[in-house]
Design an enzyme around this catalytic site. Structure first.
Site, PDB file in Angstrom:
ATOM      1  N   GLY A 232      10.713 -16.020   6.289  1.00  0.00           N
ATOM      2  CA  GLY A 232      11.459 -15.356   7.352  1.00  0.00           C
ATOM      3  C   GLY A 232      12.781 -14.754   6.921  1.00  0.00           C
ATOM      4  O   GLY A 232      13.537 -14.285   7.763  1.00  0.00           O
ATOM      5  N   GLU A 273       9.881 -20.330   1.195  1.00  0.00           N
ATOM      6  CA  GLU A 273       8.548 -19.731   1.211  1.00  0.00           C
ATOM      7  C   GLU A 273       8.568 -18.291   1.723  1.00  0.00           C
ATOM      8  O   GLU A 273       7.962 -17.973   2.748  1.00  0.00           O
ATOM      9  CB  GLU A 273       7.669 -20.603   2.120  1.00  0.00           C
ATOM     10  CG  GLU A 273       6.205 -20.380   2.009  1.00  0.00           C
ATOM     11  CD  GLU A 273       5.495 -21.368   2.928  1.00  0.00           C
ATOM     12  OE1 GLU A 273       4.809 -22.248   2.404  1.00  0.00           O
ATOM     13  OE2 GLU A 273       5.653 -21.273   4.155  1.00  0.00           O
ATOM     14  N   PRO A 274       9.279 -17.437   1.030  1.00  0.00           N
ATOM     15  CA  PRO A 274       9.399 -16.068   1.524  1.00  0.00           C
ATOM     16  C   PRO A 274       8.160 -15.222   1.236  1.00  0.00           C
ATOM     17  O   PRO A 274       7.474 -15.438   0.233  1.00  0.00           O
ATOM     18  CB  PRO A 274      10.593 -15.524   0.731  1.00  0.00           C
ATOM     19  CG  PRO A 274      10.571 -16.304  -0.541  1.00  0.00           C
ATOM     20  CD  PRO A 274       9.981 -17.650  -0.233  1.00  0.00           C
ATOM     21  N   GLY A 275       7.897 -14.297   2.102  1.00  0.00           N
ATOM     22  CA  GLY A 275       6.908 -13.258   1.846  1.00  0.00           C
ATOM     23  C   GLY A 275       7.674 -11.946   1.700  1.00  0.00           C
ATOM     24  O   GLY A 275       7.936 -11.450   0.601  1.00  0.00           O
ATOM     25  N   ARG A 276       8.088 -11.454   2.855  1.00  0.00           N
ATOM     26  CA  ARG A 276       8.780 -10.166   2.929  1.00  0.00           C
ATOM     27  C   ARG A 276       9.913 -10.017   1.914  1.00  0.00           C
ATOM     28  O   ARG A 276      10.025  -8.997   1.245  1.00  0.00           O
ATOM     29  CB  ARG A 276       9.360 -10.022   4.350  1.00  0.00           C
ATOM     30  CG  ARG A 276      10.064  -8.719   4.637  1.00  0.00           C
ATOM     31  CD  ARG A 276      10.722  -8.746   6.024  1.00  0.00           C
ATOM     32  NE  ARG A 276       9.867  -9.332   7.044  1.00  0.00           N
ATOM     33  CZ  ARG A 276       8.852  -8.704   7.621  1.00  0.00           C
ATOM     34  NH1 ARG A 276       8.593  -7.469   7.317  1.00  0.00           N
ATOM     35  NH2 ARG A 276       8.112  -9.327   8.522  1.00  0.00           N
ATOM     36  N   ARG A 312       2.345  -1.347  10.275  1.00  0.00           N
ATOM     37  CA  ARG A 312       3.490  -1.971  10.962  1.00  0.00           C
ATOM     38  C   ARG A 312       4.067  -1.124  12.090  1.00  0.00           C
ATOM     39  O   ARG A 312       4.411  -1.664  13.151  1.00  0.00           O
ATOM     40  CB  ARG A 312       4.583  -2.368   9.962  1.00  0.00           C
ATOM     41  CG  ARG A 312       4.117  -3.442   8.967  1.00  0.00           C
ATOM     42  CD  ARG A 312       5.246  -3.935   8.068  1.00  0.00           C
ATOM     43  NE  ARG A 312       6.201  -4.713   8.813  1.00  0.00           N
ATOM     44  CZ  ARG A 312       7.433  -4.306   9.137  1.00  0.00           C
ATOM     45  NH1 ARG A 312       7.875  -3.127   8.725  1.00  0.00           N
ATOM     46  NH2 ARG A 312       8.217  -5.062   9.859  1.00  0.00           N
ATOM     47  N   CYS A 345      -8.009   9.912  13.951  1.00  0.00           N
ATOM     48  CA  CYS A 345      -8.373  10.392  15.275  1.00  0.00           C
ATOM     49  C   CYS A 345      -7.963   9.339  16.290  1.00  0.00           C
ATOM     50  O   CYS A 345      -8.797   8.605  16.824  1.00  0.00           O
ATOM     51  CB  CYS A 345      -9.862  10.669  15.347  1.00  0.00           C
ATOM     52  SG  CYS A 345     -10.250  12.122  14.403  1.00  0.00           S
ATOM     53  N   GLU A 346      -6.654   9.243  16.502  1.00  0.00           N
ATOM     54  CA  GLU A 346      -6.110   8.239  17.398  1.00  0.00           C
ATOM     55  C   GLU A 346      -4.656   8.650  17.641  1.00  0.00           C
ATOM     56  O   GLU A 346      -3.898   8.852  16.680  1.00  0.00           O
ATOM     57  CB  GLU A 346      -6.186   6.872  16.700  1.00  0.00           C
ATOM     58  CG  GLU A 346      -5.611   5.767  17.499  1.00  0.00           C
ATOM     59  CD  GLU A 346      -6.614   4.655  17.817  1.00  0.00           C
ATOM     60  OE1 GLU A 346      -7.785   4.713  17.403  1.00  0.00           O
ATOM     61  OE2 GLU A 346      -6.187   3.737  18.526  1.00  0.00           O
TER      62      GLU A 346
END
Ligand SMILES: *Cc1c(COP(=O)(O)O)cnc(C)c1O
Length: 425
Positions: A232, A273-276, A312, A345-346
């Site tokens: 986080g 425990e980082p990800g980002r 995202r 196509c959205e």
């Protein structure tokens, strides 16, 4: 108020990534392409070196080439699925070692994950009481970590909040005693506690998380040898956002750890425990502008990357810095407000949108067809969320290291697309 005020600025023109001209990258690999700067990842690991253990939440960016680099930097990994366990092994991690090189963290076991855990006797960070019984039956006598939901949370959107009764994650703080009784039935020992709440840049909130950890650890007692602060850690995506003060963040957790060590009379390891944090800023999604059109008052740049490549913005209304590189080296001088869309196509396939799906515009250089558009700070929750929607081939991933472009994943082909399908004859 405790946040580090950053001078982070996000220029809207860019010529190079990690010293390599964007034109050269695009000519060699085509577009869209994910590009990572290995140096940035190394710097980010270094920022966190005070922690005893840095455990990468690989769900943020799980390419085995990236995992291999992190392993070489002494970072261990978290896995949330059978596939992530196997990725860790493919990147050179092993099942054993101190600290645990691979930890499975989830709120359920699916059969594939449980089979791999048993076969390799992996450590598990248990997120639901039922998992204790399911693990106890097949690995009695094992050590486990409990992921605790302390009853409050913190997150930048409802979909990313990781604590409180509105979150599905972890073991409710009032059920810890019951979980210890369950663990006893199978001879499981609770050696670790984990809280992944995140705190943004709010250190006052973090103090509450540390307090909850300390209280829970005392109630579990002396079997605890590891506490994990979870992930986080924020990174700035736009002007005005900031990093957390890591020295202060560390000192709050370290004080918690010290008190527990004194109480228990043995060492307690402090994990983060980082990800980002480790990968977001290393990553860029390089696309090409393929159409420029005027729709009423809005100017659109339509590029060859869509939410199949970077989800995202459509998922969270997330803001990514955007820059332009001219195809021919001409200077990009004047700017105007533009809306950036992709090829799908959205109608939600828009990179410049706010939470709730409201289309917004961005002040960007006046560009031409064939110029490159770079979605920045795209290394976390970027490629890993890519899909084959509209039968798009997933983009290649290129790691730039020591001035070299290393293709760590090739562009998919039509054969990849239908490899698991059959005509059903
Ligand atoms: C997603 C996740 C992380 C990483 O979160 P970031 O916000 O990317 O740092 C860490 N731990 C667990 C258990 C997670 O699910």
């Amino acid at each position: 108020m405790n946040a580090i005020a950053t001078e982070t600025s996000f220029p809207t023109t860019r010529e190079n990534i990690a010293g390599i001209p964007i034109r050269d990258i695009a000519k060699k690999f085509g577009t869209p392409t994910y590009v990572y700067d290995a140096n940035v990842i190394a710097q980010k690991v270094n920022d966190l070196k005070q922690f005893d253990v840095i455990r990468f939440a690989q769900k943020a960016c799980s390419n085995i080439g990236i995992l291999n680099r992190l392993r070489q930097h002494g970072v261990v990994v978290d896995a949330v699925s059978a596939g992530e366990i196997q990725r860790a092994f493919a990147a050179g991690y092993t099942a054993h070692g101190t600290p645990h090189q691979v930890v499975y963290t989830a709120d359920i076991f699916d059969q594939a994950a449980l089979d791999l855990i048993v076969k390799n006797r992996l450590h598990v960070n248990v997120g639901s009481p039922s998992m204790i019984d399911q693990l106890g039956e097949v690995l009695p006598g094992h050590d486990i970590t409990l992921r605790i939901n302390p009853g409050f949370g913190h997150g930048h959107s409802r979909k990313t909040n990781t604590g409180g009764s509105g979150s599905k994650h972890g073991i409710w703080h009032e059920q810890v005693d019951e979980c210890l009784i369950r663990a006893d039935r199978y001879g499981l020992t609770v050696t670790g506690l984990h809280m992944h709440i995140g705190s943004g840049t709010d250190l006052e909130h973090l103090a509450h998380v540390c307090g909850a950890m300390e209280k829970t650890a005392r109630s579990v007692g002396r079997t605890i040898t590891t506490i994990s602060a979870g992930g986080g850690l924020p990174v700035p995506y736009r002007v005005g956002q900031s990093y957390v003060d890591i020295a202060q963040y560390y000192s709050l957790w370290d004080a918690t750890r010290q008190r527990l060590q004194n109480e228990f009379g043995h060492a307690v390891s402090l994990e983060i425990e980082p990800g980002r944090y480790l990968v977001a800023e290393s990553g860029y999604l390089v696309a090409e502008i393929r159409a420029i059109k005027q729709m009423g008052e809005n100017t659109y740049y339509l590029v060859d990357a869509g939410f199949n490549d970077l989800a995202r913005p459509i998922l969270y209304g997330a803001y990514h810095p955007i820059s332009i590189a001219s195809r021919d080296g001409r200077a990009l001088t004047s700017t105007h407000p533009v809306v950036i869309g992709g090829p799908l196509c959205e109608s939600g396939d828009i990179f410049t949108q706010d939470e709730g799906g409201y289309v917004s515009s961005r002040e960007l250089p006046v560009a031409q067809i064939g110029d490159y558009l770079i979605l920045e700070v795209a290394g976390a929750y970027g490629f890993v969320m890519a899909s084959n929607y509209n039968s798009k081939f997933r983009a290649p991933e290129v790691l730039i290291e020591n001035g070299k472009m290393l293709e760590i994943r090739r562009r998919e082909t039509f054969a990849d697309l239908i490899a698991a399908e059959s005509l059903g004859n």
